[in-house]
Design an enzyme around this catalytic site. Structure first.
Site, PDB file in Angstrom:
ATOM      1  N   ASP A  44       0.869  -1.172   0.000  1.00 34.11           N
ATOM      2  CA  ASP A  44       0.000   0.000   0.000  1.00 34.11           C
ATOM      3  C   ASP A  44       0.914   1.233   0.000  1.00 34.11           C
ATOM      4  OD1 ASP A  44      -2.154   1.653  -0.107  1.00 34.11           O
ATOM      5  OD2 ASP A  44      -3.159   0.860   1.663  1.00 34.11           O
TER       6      ASP A  44
HETATM    7  C1  BGC Z   1      -5.032   3.302   0.118  1.00 30.50           C
HETATM    8  C2  BGC Z   1      -5.291   2.230  -0.919  1.00 30.50           C
HETATM    9  C3  BGC Z   1      -5.172   2.799  -2.293  1.00 30.50           C
HETATM   10  C4  BGC Z   1      -3.797   3.433  -2.451  1.00 30.50           C
HETATM   11  C5  BGC Z   1      -3.552   4.006  -3.829  1.00 30.50           C
HETATM   12  C6  BGC Z   1      -3.760   4.079  -0.162  1.00 30.50           C
HETATM   13  O1  BGC Z   1      -3.649   5.183   0.652  1.00 30.50           O
HETATM   14  O2  BGC Z   1      -4.967   2.714   1.390  1.00 30.50           O
HETATM   15  O3  BGC Z   1      -6.574   1.683  -0.710  1.00 30.50           O
HETATM   16  O4  BGC Z   1      -5.396   1.802  -3.256  1.00 30.50           O
HETATM   17  O5  BGC Z   1      -3.674   4.464  -1.509  1.00 30.50           O
HETATM   18  O6  BGC Z   1      -4.323   5.105  -4.086  1.00 30.50           O
END
Ligand code: BGC
Ligand code: BGC
Length: 718
Positions: free
Chosen positions: A265
């Site tokens: 993530d």
């Molecule tokens: C979130 C994810 C997301 C990623 C990319 C993160 O902050 O937890 O769910 O897919 O960002 O945008």
């Protein structure tokens, strides 16, 4: 490209090129590199123009034009002409916004959810996207956590069913099909259980609970073919998921045989330094890499340290080729070597985005996602009634909810617009408070309400109160919205409350003072039209909650499939020494599976083909359902099972199946479920799947508090 050529390609790559494939950065890095600038974010991550030419993946996007430009420029500079992979968060629609996932879950309609994912994929694919960071299948029980809006709710079985629908929607049968994108299931694992509902907070649970309740939905997404897995921010059994070898290698790759691409993530690799399980970024890179994490999203551990780690033999060298090969294979499966632009087309964007069919699906999904929580015979409304709409959501267009970054408020239908389209005359509105609940034209709102036969009260939370980083300790309506409710209640006018929110709220007061409540969630682009059709009875509400509504935030987490305790509260005679609160009921205000209709469904007695299930032989359980009301309606018949006695504590009941039927007035239908031994099993103390002989109760009904059951016996040696 053929597999042999892909392998040849891998062999010709330098170590820098290989490491580049393991990095994902936002598009502005590429644009800046085109301009040759070193910007703040580049400095933060510790990357320069030279390295960017190898970075293999892009996060977040604009439309087709921008992506074509970035890809073209990149390929012109890339030594091996390996195309970029564009990934982004298409969570509930691209331009045509569908209800938030929690709401879509309330449809209990797998085909509908699949269709919304298919349309989201179509719209995103013409904008040049290759992978969506969806489905999010985290099991959620705590409405203080703002990201419950991204999940389909509190039940492992249901989340698994929807995970499958979404993956099949995005990817179809094959990624060769026009309009498909690859699915990345997230957040692996158990991100939905942060302590206190505070985002990014500690998750701690037994491995048995993790495997029994939290992991199955991710696995279901992979069984359906999801190409990627995103790790979660939290730790799992004391080790951050992103560097957790037991989880990423042991469970995901070895036990589940997942051979696709994993991605961290956002920044979660370097966050291991803040978790204090990695001493520094180099250590973080080492742990993530040894856990077999393929792609690092938006932080600079791999890009700055992996080469040294590999050259010094501090990590398993062979992983590099394995990782890169997985990524190249995905690019190849998407056909990017032949056509690096895939379906990106500015022309198609114009015709595909927000097409008539897509808007129609948005409306239908908002119909099915809305849940009628209360109705003292006030609904459906009659077009002749003199109504006014009061409250901050009365004519509000910000009803798409979080993660609708490509959706536009100007394309969205407000409640007022929807109602005016139905009753064909202007409707007066007054907000009374703003979305945060600060008083605006409060007196005007009250004066207006005095004129009406019926007041529609459109209340809720602003979208940014839920979603990522949107945790709250107070889950009541914000600010003075309840004062507005009180003041209107004083007028003794019938009140229909329509709620816009991304989480179950504490609506105890609203529940007492409203004659009807329609939970609209964030209903998306066609929200206003869909809600008006429900309120006026053109469509009969059929949504059922997939997350319990607490009576009070102090009960949280409150969920239907809780464990049995040694001192359950059994009867109404007061006993201090049982598991209860002195000041509130144990049960939720509205339970999982609950939702009303404008008609009534009566259930006959539950029948069983036999009362004995064996390893080899299942049974059938059926019930006759009759529409006893005056209008046609859709009913969700739910099957729950309770294991009477087991070697580990089992939930009081668990959803194991459901069927939707549509019945005309007076029509009946027999609904049948197959009961197999696998539906009676669980994870035992040694973390193995098992089914133990004994008795079970089979419940069939219209929500999780249903009490009608039959008893069956499981015998494993027959
Ligand atoms: C979130 C994810 C997301 C990623 C990319 C993160 O902050 O937890 O769910 O897919 O960002 O945008
Ligand atoms: C309490 C114990 C106590 C015992 C004997 C139980 O109900 O939980 O703390 O020692 O009674 O009085």
């Amino acid at each position: 490209m053929k597999e042999v050529s892909l392998k040849q390609l891998l062999n010709t790559m330098t170590i820098d090129e290989k490491i580049g494939q393991l990095i994902q950065l936002a598009p502005f890095f590429f644009q800046d590199s085109i301009k040759g600038e070193i910007t703040g974010p580049m400095r933060d991550i510790g990357i320069d123009v030279d390295k960017i030419k190898y970075v293999g993946n892009v996060l977040g996007i604009g439309g087709a034009k921008e992506k074509r430009m970035i890809q073209e420029d990149y390929l012109a500079h890339h030594p091996n002409k390996i195309p970029l992979l564009f990934m982004g968060d298409i969570i509930h629609g691209y331009k045509t916004i569908f209800p938030i996932p929690l709401a879509l879950g309330c449809s209990w309609n797998k085909d509908l959810v699949k269709e919304t994912a298919r349309v989201a994929a179509k719209e995103a694919s013409v904008a040049g996207l290759h992978v969506t960071f969806s489905p999010m299948v985290d099991l959620v029980k705590d409405p203080r956590w703002g990201r419950v809006m991204e999940s389909t709710g509190e039940d492992p079985y249901l989340n698994g069913e929807f995970a499958e629908s979404m993956v099949l929607g995005y990817q179809s049968e094959s990624l060769d099909e026009v309009g498909t994108i690859a699915a990345c299931v997230k957040h692996f694992a158990a991100y939905g259980a942060p302590e206190g509902g505070r985002d990014y907070n500690t998750v701690d649970m037994s491995k048995r609970v993790l495997m029994q309740y939290y992991l199955p939905a991710y696995q279901k997404a992979l069984d359906a073919g999801a190409k990627m897995v995103m790790t979660s921010f939290n730790s799992v059994d004391g080790i951050p998921a992103t560097g957790n070898r037991w989880l990423l290698k042991g469970i995901l790759r070895d036990s589940w045989k997942f051979n696709g691409v994993t991605v961290s993530d956002y920044g979660s690799v370097v966050e291991m330094v803040e978790h204090r399980t990695a001493e520094n970024k180099k250590d973080a890179a080492k742990q993530a890499f040894n856990a077999t994490l393929d792609i690092e999203m938006m932080s600079g551990a791999y890009v700055n340290h992996l080469k040294t780690l590999i050259e010094n033999n501090e990590v398993e060298k062979a992983f590099l080729d394995e990782s890169v090969y997985r990524i190249l294979s995905l690019k190849n499966e998407l056909g990017l070597f032949e056509n690096p632009y895939r379906f990106a087309s500015e022309e198609k964007e114009k015709t595909v985005h927000l097409s008539k069919e897509h808007r129609a699906l948005a409306k239908r999904s908002a119909h099915e996602a809305s849940v009628l929580l209360k109705n003292d015979s006030l609904l459906p409304l009659n077009e002749k009634q003199n109504i006014v709409i009061i409250g901050p959501y009365s004519d509000e267009h910000s009803i798409m909810g979080p993660w609708s970054w490509q959706g536009s408020e100007t394309d969205t239908i407000s409640l007022k617009q929807g109602i005016e389209a139905i009753i064909k005359r202007p409707v007066k509105t007054a907000s009374g408070t703003n979305l945060k609940g600060e008083l605006t034209n409060f007196d005007e709102a009250i004066t207006l309400a005095k004129e009406a036969d019926v007041v529609i009260l459109a209340l809720g939370e602003p979208a940014h109160y839920s979603g990522e980083g949107g945790s709250r300790t107070n889950i009541k309506l914000p600010g003075k919205q309840e004062s507005l409710l009180e003041a209107i209640h004083q007028l003794s006018k019938p009140i229909v409350s329509v709620l816009f929110n991304g989480r179950p709220l504490d609506i105890k007061n609203l529940n007492e003072k409203s004659n009807a409540i329609l939970e609209a969630w964030f209903p998306g682009t066609e929200g206003g039209n869909a809600l008006a059709e429900l309120l006026y009875g053109y469509v009969n509400p059929s949504g059922r909650l997939t997350m319990s509504f607490p009576r009070n935030v102090g009960q949280v987490p409150v969920y239907y499939n809780h464990f049995s305790t040694g001192r359950p509260k059994k009867n109404h005679n007061y006993n201090r020494y049982v598991s209860h609160y002195l000041d509130e009921e144990n049960s939720p205000l509205y339970p999982f599976g609950f939702g009303l209709s404008y008609t009534n469904f009566e259930y006959g007695t539950i029948q069983a083909s036999s009362h004995v299930v064996t390893e080899k032989k299942g049974i059938e359980v059926s019930v006759e359902v009759t529409n006893t009301g005056k209008v046609a309606g859709k009913e969700t018949v739910q099957l729950y099972i309770r294991d009477d006695f087991a070697s580990v504590i089992r939930p009081v009941k668990e959803l194991k199946g459901f069927k939707q039927i549509e019945l005309n007035p007076q029509e009946k239908r027999t609904v049948t479920f197959k009961i197999k031994d696998s539906m009676l099993g669980f994870i035992d103390q040694s973390l193995n799947k098992t089914v133990e002989p004994g008795t079970f109760k089979i419940y069939v009904g219209n929500h999780s508090e249903t009490s009608a059951f039959i008893e069956i016996t499981y015998k494993n040696k027959v």
